[in-house]
Design a protein around this motif. Structure first.
Motif, PDB file in Angstrom:
ATOM      1  N   GLY A 139       0.812  -1.205   0.000  1.00 60.07           N
ATOM      2  CA  GLY A 139       0.000   0.000   0.000  1.00 60.07           C
ATOM      3  C   GLY A 139       0.846   1.255   0.000  1.00 60.07           C
ATOM      4  N   GLU A 140       2.128   1.105   0.352  1.00 65.97           N
ATOM      5  CA  GLU A 140       3.046   2.237   0.362  1.00 65.97           C
ATOM      6  C   GLU A 140       4.035   2.119  -0.791  1.00 65.97           C
ATOM      7  OE1 GLU A 140       3.229   3.929   4.842  1.00 65.97           O
ATOM      8  OE2 GLU A 140       4.597   2.257   4.471  1.00 65.97           O
ATOM      9  N   VAL A 141       4.660   3.227  -1.117  1.00 66.51           N
ATOM     10  CA  VAL A 141       5.601   3.279  -2.237  1.00 66.51           C
ATOM     11  C   VAL A 141       6.827   4.091  -1.820  1.00 66.51           C
ATOM     12  CG1 VAL A 141       3.818   3.051  -4.001  1.00 66.51           C
ATOM     13  CG2 VAL A 141       4.436   5.324  -3.176  1.00 66.51           C
ATOM     14  N   PHE A 142       7.925   3.872  -2.538  1.00 63.80           N
ATOM     15  CA  PHE A 142       9.143   4.626  -2.240  1.00 63.80           C
ATOM     16  C   PHE A 142       9.549   5.518  -3.410  1.00 63.80           C
ATOM     17  CE2 PHE A 142      10.927   0.272  -3.366  1.00 63.80           C
ATOM     18  CZ  PHE A 142      11.392   0.602  -4.645  1.00 63.80           C
ATOM     19  N   THR A 143      10.323   6.551  -3.098  1.00 63.16           N
ATOM     20  CA  THR A 143      10.973   7.350  -4.135  1.00 63.16           C
ATOM     21  C   THR A 143      12.373   6.780  -4.367  1.00 63.16           C
ATOM     22  OG1 THR A 143      11.871   8.951  -2.550  1.00 63.16           O
ATOM     23  CG2 THR A 143       9.695   9.426  -3.485  1.00 63.16           C
ATOM     24  N   SER A 153       8.820  -0.581 -13.337  1.00 58.65           N
ATOM     25  CA  SER A 153       7.580   0.132 -13.039  1.00 58.65           C
ATOM     26  C   SER A 153       6.389  -0.745 -13.371  1.00 58.65           C
ATOM     27  CB  SER A 153       7.503   1.439 -13.832  1.00 58.65           C
ATOM     28  OG  SER A 153       7.495   1.170 -15.225  1.00 58.65           O
ATOM     29  N   SER A 154       5.230  -0.412 -12.778  1.00 57.61           N
ATOM     30  CA  SER A 154       3.962  -1.068 -13.104  1.00 57.61           C
ATOM     31  C   SER A 154       2.925   0.021 -13.323  1.00 57.61           C
ATOM     32  CB  SER A 154       3.530  -2.006 -11.966  1.00 57.61           C
ATOM     33  OG  SER A 154       3.022  -1.264 -10.861  1.00 57.61           O
ATOM     34  N   PRO A 155       1.764  -0.317 -13.881  1.00 56.12           N
ATOM     35  CA  PRO A 155       0.743   0.709 -14.112  1.00 56.12           C
ATOM     36  C   PRO A 155       0.292   1.416 -12.837  1.00 56.12           C
ATOM     37  CG  PRO A 155       0.247  -1.251 -15.409  1.00 56.12           C
ATOM     38  CD  PRO A 155       1.379  -1.609 -14.493  1.00 56.12           C
ATOM     39  N   TYR A 156       0.421   0.762 -11.684  1.00 49.39           N
ATOM     40  CA  TYR A 156      -0.073   1.334 -10.434  1.00 49.39           C
ATOM     41  C   TYR A 156       1.041   1.833  -9.518  1.00 49.39           C
ATOM     42  CZ  TYR A 156      -4.200  -1.123 -12.070  1.00 49.39           C
ATOM     43  OH  TYR A 156      -5.247  -1.571 -12.842  1.00 49.39           O
ATOM     44  N   CYS A 157       2.291   1.611  -9.927  1.00 48.48           N
ATOM     45  CA  CYS A 157       3.422   1.992  -9.072  1.00 48.48           C
ATOM     46  C   CYS A 157       4.631   2.235  -9.963  1.00 48.48           C
ATOM     47  CB  CYS A 157       3.701   0.884  -8.053  1.00 48.48           C
ATOM     48  SG  CYS A 157       5.139   1.175  -6.992  1.00 48.48           S
ATOM     49  N   LYS A 158       5.013   3.495 -10.113  1.00 47.88           N
ATOM     50  CA  LYS A 158       6.088   3.811 -11.067  1.00 47.88           C
ATOM     51  C   LYS A 158       7.461   3.372 -10.573  1.00 47.88           C
ATOM     52  CE  LYS A 158       6.933   8.578  -9.501  1.00 47.88           C
ATOM     53  NZ  LYS A 158       7.027   9.999  -9.935  1.00 47.88           N
ATOM     54  N   ASN A 159       7.641   3.280  -9.262  1.00 50.29           N
ATOM     55  CA  ASN A 159       8.943   2.897  -8.725  1.00 50.29           C
ATOM     56  C   ASN A 159       8.866   1.497  -8.131  1.00 50.29           C
ATOM     57  OD1 ASN A 159      10.023   5.420  -9.390  1.00 50.29           O
ATOM     58  ND2 ASN A 159       9.418   6.303  -7.424  1.00 50.29           N
ATOM     59  N   GLN A 160       9.119   0.498  -8.959  1.00 47.79           N
ATOM     60  CA  GLN A 160       9.051  -0.890  -8.508  1.00 47.79           C
ATOM     61  C   GLN A 160      10.423  -1.453  -8.147  1.00 47.79           C
ATOM     62  OE1 GLN A 160       6.771  -3.153  -7.849  1.00 47.79           O
ATOM     63  NE2 GLN A 160       4.870  -2.275  -8.597  1.00 47.79           N
ATOM     64  N   ALA A 161      11.479  -0.764  -8.514  1.00 47.47           N
ATOM     65  CA  ALA A 161      12.823  -1.252  -8.163  1.00 47.47           C
ATOM     66  C   ALA A 161      13.853  -0.175  -8.469  1.00 47.47           C
ATOM     67  CB  ALA A 161      13.164  -2.527  -8.936  1.00 47.47           C
ATOM     68  N   PHE A 162      14.958  -0.207  -7.708  1.00 47.03           N
ATOM     69  CA  PHE A 162      16.107   0.624  -8.023  1.00 47.03           C
ATOM     70  C   PHE A 162      17.386  -0.112  -7.652  1.00 47.03           C
ATOM     71  CE2 PHE A 162      15.220   2.067  -3.607  1.00 47.03           C
ATOM     72  CZ  PHE A 162      16.485   2.003  -3.033  1.00 47.03           C
ATOM     73  N   ALA A 163      18.458   0.307  -8.271  1.00 49.37           N
ATOM     74  CA  ALA A 163      19.776  -0.254  -7.966  1.00 49.37           C
ATOM     75  C   ALA A 163      20.740   0.878  -7.656  1.00 49.37           C
ATOM     76  CB  ALA A 163      20.306  -1.079  -9.138  1.00 49.37           C
ATOM     77  N   LEU A 164      21.643   0.602  -6.751  1.00 50.92           N
ATOM     78  CA  LEU A 164      22.738   1.515  -6.439  1.00 50.92           C
ATOM     79  C   LEU A 164      23.989   0.654  -6.345  1.00 50.92           C
ATOM     80  CD1 LEU A 164      23.749   4.356  -5.656  1.00 50.92           C
ATOM     81  CD2 LEU A 164      23.284   3.760  -3.266  1.00 50.92           C
ATOM     82  N   ASP A 165      24.785   0.669  -7.391  1.00 47.04           N
ATOM     83  CA  ASP A 165      25.959  -0.207  -7.465  1.00 47.04           C
ATOM     84  C   ASP A 165      25.520  -1.667  -7.322  1.00 47.04           C
ATOM     85  OD1 ASP A 165      27.655   2.031  -7.780  1.00 47.04           O
ATOM     86  OD2 ASP A 165      27.687   2.343  -5.608  1.00 47.04           O
ATOM     87  N   ILE A 166      25.980  -2.343  -6.265  1.00 46.77           N
ATOM     88  CA  ILE A 166      25.668  -3.764  -6.077  1.00 46.77           C
ATOM     89  C   ILE A 166      24.413  -3.988  -5.248  1.00 46.77           C
ATOM     90  CG2 ILE A 166      28.055  -4.527  -6.322  1.00 46.77           C
ATOM     91  CD1 ILE A 166      28.288  -4.530  -3.281  1.00 46.77           C
ATOM     92  N   HIS A 167      23.714  -2.933  -4.902  1.00 40.90           N
ATOM     93  CA  HIS A 167      22.559  -3.017  -4.016  1.00 40.90           C
ATOM     94  C   HIS A 167      21.269  -2.944  -4.828  1.00 40.90           C
ATOM     95  CE1 HIS A 167      25.728  -2.218  -1.162  1.00 40.90           C
ATOM     96  NE2 HIS A 167      25.972  -1.067  -1.771  1.00 40.90           N
ATOM     97  N   LEU A 168      20.281  -3.777  -4.476  1.00 44.00           N
ATOM     98  CA  LEU A 168      19.039  -3.865  -5.228  1.00 44.00           C
ATOM     99  C   LEU A 168      17.842  -3.774  -4.298  1.00 44.00           C
ATOM    100  CD1 LEU A 168      17.486  -4.498  -7.896  1.00 44.00           C
ATOM    101  CD2 LEU A 168      17.719  -6.932  -7.295  1.00 44.00           C
TER     102      LEU A 168
END
Length: 234
Positions: A139-143, A153-168
């Protein structure tokens, strides 16, 4: 190799397929049962990586383990110890790294297509997968934190994943097993029934075709986990 620490925040939201993957690759792991009162370790020294699973709580809740978890994530990033987050775990990573976590426009529960971003870093994580059917329950989302790269991304949630170097960090659940899906549906049936709509599937729809859906999701998870374990020190 030092074990991978897997943080469980709720009894039914364990490591699922991720534990199977580690076992298949002979990588030791240790379950840290936050839901059973175990404390967040104060140091990274015993572990080769950190993995944070899901849970029904919010990273903005006043819970005694959240601040230590955020600090441990920050320590890991500074020291190049790989971190992986699933749903709540991804939200913990976002908050630890300077992002925000807030209520999403809708709840997202069930199976739904996600699209892989068209940047080179997304390609290194997802390979040939351009889109796939992921499992959702949030029900919550992250920036996306500064310096991190948007992956999914998905139609209901634009931020479904991010990576920072080796971190996921993942908002969706790629760790699901058939048993986990059925257990979550049984325990969360009331939540599903009271939120049915375009972004929330019925129990019957969620449990349909699991013999095909779960193995397909396992393949995507395997691709992600394969890249993530490449950052572990032997």
């Amino acid at each position: 190799m030092k074990p991978v620490a897997i943080f469980r925040h709720f009894p039914i939201e364990g490591p699922g397929y991720f534990a199977t993957f580690l076992d298949l690759h002979s990588i030791p792991w240790q379950l840290v049962k936050i839901d059973a009162g175990e404390e967040v370790p104060s140091t990274l020294d015993p572990f080769s990586g950190l993995v944070f699973m899901g849970g029904p709580m919010s990273v903005n809740d006043d819970l005694p383990w959240i601040a230590p978890a955020l600090e441990l994530i920050r320590q890991a990033v500074v020291n190049n110890v790989p971190v992986l987050g699933h749903c709540l775990g991804g939200q913990l990573m976002a908050k630890a790294l300077g992002g925000t976590v807030s209520n999403g426009p809708v709840r997202e529960i069930g199976w739904g297509e996600v699209s892989v971003a068209g940047n080179p870093i997304a390609r290194t994580w997802f390979g040939e997968f351009l889109n796939f059917n992921a499992f959702h329950w949030h029900g919550e989302v992250f920036t996306i934190p500064e310096d991190a790269t948007h992956l999914l991304s998905s139609p209901y949630c634009k931020n479904q994943a991010f990576a920072l170097d080796i971190h996921l960090a993942l908002q969706c659940h790629v760790e699901m097993t058939d048993e986990m899906v059925r257990t979550w549906c049984a325990i969360g049936a009331e939540e599903i029934a009271t939120n049915l709509g375009p972004s929330v599937q019925s129990v019957e729809a969620i449990q349909a075709n699991l013999a095909e859906r779960v193995p397909a999701l396992n393949k995507v998870a395997g691709r992600l986990y394969e890249k993530w374990i490449s950052g572990l020190e032997s």
